[in-house]
Design a protein around this motif. Sequence first.
Motif, short mmCIF file in Angstrom:
data_model
loop_
_atom_site.label_atom_id
_atom_site.label_comp_id
_atom_site.label_asym_id
_atom_site.label_seq_id
_atom_site.Cartn_x
_atom_site.Cartn_y
_atom_site.Cartn_z
N GLU A 1 0.83 -1.19 0.00
CA GLU A 1 0.00 0.00 0.00
C GLU A 1 0.87 1.25 0.00
OE1 GLU A 1 -4.13 -0.86 2.35
OE2 GLU A 1 -2.35 -0.56 3.58
N ILE A 2 0.31 2.30 -0.57
CA ILE A 2 0.93 3.62 -0.48
C ILE A 2 -0.09 4.57 0.12
CG2 ILE A 2 1.91 5.57 -1.75
CD1 ILE A 2 2.94 3.61 -3.83
N HIS A 3 0.32 5.27 1.18
CA HIS A 3 -0.52 6.30 1.78
C HIS A 3 -0.05 7.66 1.27
CE1 HIS A 3 -1.85 3.11 4.43
NE2 HIS A 3 -2.78 3.92 4.90
N TYR A 4 -0.99 8.45 0.80
CA TYR A 4 -0.70 9.77 0.23
C TYR A 4 -1.50 10.80 1.03
CZ TYR A 4 -0.45 13.42 -3.42
OH TYR A 4 -0.25 14.58 -4.12
N LYS B 1 -5.11 13.33 -7.46
CA LYS B 1 -5.82 14.62 -7.48
C LYS B 1 -7.06 14.60 -6.60
CE LYS B 1 -7.66 18.07 -10.70
NZ LYS B 1 -7.92 18.39 -12.13
N LYS B 2 -7.72 13.45 -6.50
CA LYS B 2 -8.91 13.34 -5.66
C LYS B 2 -8.58 13.58 -4.19
CE LYS B 2 -11.72 10.24 -8.52
NZ LYS B 2 -12.36 8.90 -8.59
N ILE B 3 -7.36 13.24 -3.80
CA ILE B 3 -6.94 13.42 -2.40
C ILE B 3 -6.42 14.82 -2.16
CG2 ILE B 3 -5.26 12.67 -0.67
CD1 ILE B 3 -5.51 9.86 -1.79
N ASN B 4 -5.63 15.34 -3.08
CA ASN B 4 -5.11 16.71 -2.95
C ASN B 4 -4.94 17.30 -4.34
OD1 ASN B 4 -3.55 19.07 -2.57
ND2 ASN B 4 -2.64 18.24 -0.70
#
Length: 239
Positions: A151-154, A213-216
């Motif tokens: 997993e990658i957390h952004y 983009k949805k996250i930031n």
Amino acid sequence: MNAKTILLVEDEQSIADALIFSLEQDNYGVNWCALGSDALTVIDSQKIDLVILDIGLPDINGFDLCKLIKAKQDLPIIFLTARQEEVDKLIGLEIGGDDYITKPFSLREVSSRIKVILKRYGRSGGSSAEGINAASLMGVENCTINNETLEIHYFNQALDLTRYEFLLFKTLIESPNRVFSRDILMQHVWDEPERSFERAVDTHIKTLRAKLKKINGQVQPIKTHHGLGYSFNDKEVLG
């Protein structure tokens, strides 16, 4: 730990028999359907952990079936295809497929792909510090890679990535500001890069950017270097 159940959607009896035997040897439960319509019924009525989906089904196109499955549940999907055209592979991954395997294939290869994808979808509770690359140690503030759960957390949010998106993003994150050519990225990420086109990289970068983009929407961490390739910089604020 409960055995994982795999839904196999394949109309060729000989291929289905070989896969069922191999998967059961690996202690998976297998539910086999020869038609896409039957597969949808199974998904509505039973717990399925992963779908192996043939593209050339007699009643429905495998890509259309993938969309219908994804509308019901976010299940990992591996495409089986006898077609060599790159467009099939790209479209399949764009609509939510996690991987594809081209016929004829090795049963060991199928098993290996399943294990990787199920591990990434596992979402096991709690994570040990071991196996996690602390982004700050690499000069990256907003990304954390967990190599155990894949997993990658952004910005502290887990990204829902396909296999190729995960491996591409991981490669870029681990070498901030380094410009990777498409060819180098394919060598790092693809199992058989010689069988794919470089535009496959562009396709996956596009879908990856949309998820970031949805996250930031204020940051564009993947930078395009025209004629050269891509690099990562999570401090690249949009103007």
